[in-house]
Design a protein around this motif. Sequence first.
Motif, short mmCIF file in Angstrom:
data_model
loop_
_atom_site.label_atom_id
_atom_site.label_comp_id
_atom_site.label_asym_id
_atom_site.label_seq_id
_atom_site.Cartn_x
_atom_site.Cartn_y
_atom_site.Cartn_z
N PHE A 36 -7.84 -2.51 -0.53
CA PHE A 36 -8.51 -1.40 -0.56
C PHE A 36 -9.75 -1.71 0.19
N SER B 101 -13.36 -0.07 -5.12
CA SER B 101 -12.33 -0.70 -4.41
C SER B 101 -12.36 -2.19 -4.55
N THR C 184 -13.13 4.79 0.70
CA THR C 184 -12.05 5.26 0.27
C THR C 184 -11.75 6.73 0.74
N ALA D 275 -6.11 6.54 -3.03
CA ALA D 275 -5.16 5.79 -2.23
C ALA D 275 -4.44 4.68 -3.25
N SER E 278 1.21 5.84 -0.19
CA SER E 278 0.33 7.07 0.37
C SER E 278 0.74 8.16 -0.54
N ARG F 183 0.83 -1.16 -0.15
CA ARG F 183 0.08 0.02 0.05
C ARG F 183 0.69 1.18 -0.08
#
Length: 314
Positions: free
Chosen positions: A48, A34, A58, A62, A11, A9
């Motif tokens: 997600f 997602s 969400t 993302a 950012s 993941r």
Amino acid sequence: MVQSHKMRRGSMSHPPQLSDLNIMLLGLTGAGKSASGNTILGGDRKTFEERNYFTSETKLCAPAHTVVDRRTITVIDTVGLSDTAVKVTDVQAQIEQTIQNTQLDVFLLVIKLGETFTKEKHKAVKCIQEKFGAKGLKHTIVLFTHADQLRVSVEDHLRRCRTLRSVVDRCSGGFHVFNNKDEDRAQVTELLEKIESLRRKNGDRRYTEQDYKETRNDLWLKKCDIFVAIALGAAVAVLAGAALRGGAGLLGGGGVLEGADVLRAAGVGEAGTMMMSVAPRTGPALLGAAGGAALLAVAACAVLYCLARKYLFR
């Protein structure tokens, strides 16, 4: 056979760099963005968050990354357009930041089937399409979810629903269908093949920050055009009414010059003065107080329009 691993993941404080394939998911809240992102990423973990069809899990943009057949793929999930918990300006700022850092290969416009495609939904989807402009449509594939809820094939459904068909026709990549409950990776393989075909069609050119800025500027100028047209129409109507009334309550040239002085003092430059200098030549017989106010409005609109063009394209 598609193999997926190394899922992680990201950012937006540490945005993803250029990868082999960059995908952005767009759509309304509850469309299945997602879930579709998780289907593309694969693996047992739900990268997600997905919960229900009424609220968006969400928060803004993302990104997540995976490797499919030794190729790095970046998937960027976005908040649903109809999510009232997030300000539109915040969404736009995050999308702009994302595009600044990540040039995009494809937009997946996710639309849920099995429910009425209302005028409101059509309007919202068109808004998404227009936000990224004609160049964005060249990089867009419509991704249908919940097709299992249809009693007919997707092709037959599109023939019956002209508004939905028009959405697909505007997108150069056509459409694809996902069943996010099906773990068969063949649907992902087929989607990636369609994305590669679209990339070749676009000459491997990605959607960039400059493309987004040009679209945003064009939208602002269209709004300015509409505003100026309305103001001019109102001014003409006021002047015509003043002429029919025989110029009652005349405004002399001094009043017009005072209006120019006001515009000059406001710092709008020579454009306002130039517009106001026309007023005395029309003859005091046609200019009442309403006529002078109308000319002031026209001058102000002209100045705002010129300033908009100047600062949008600097």
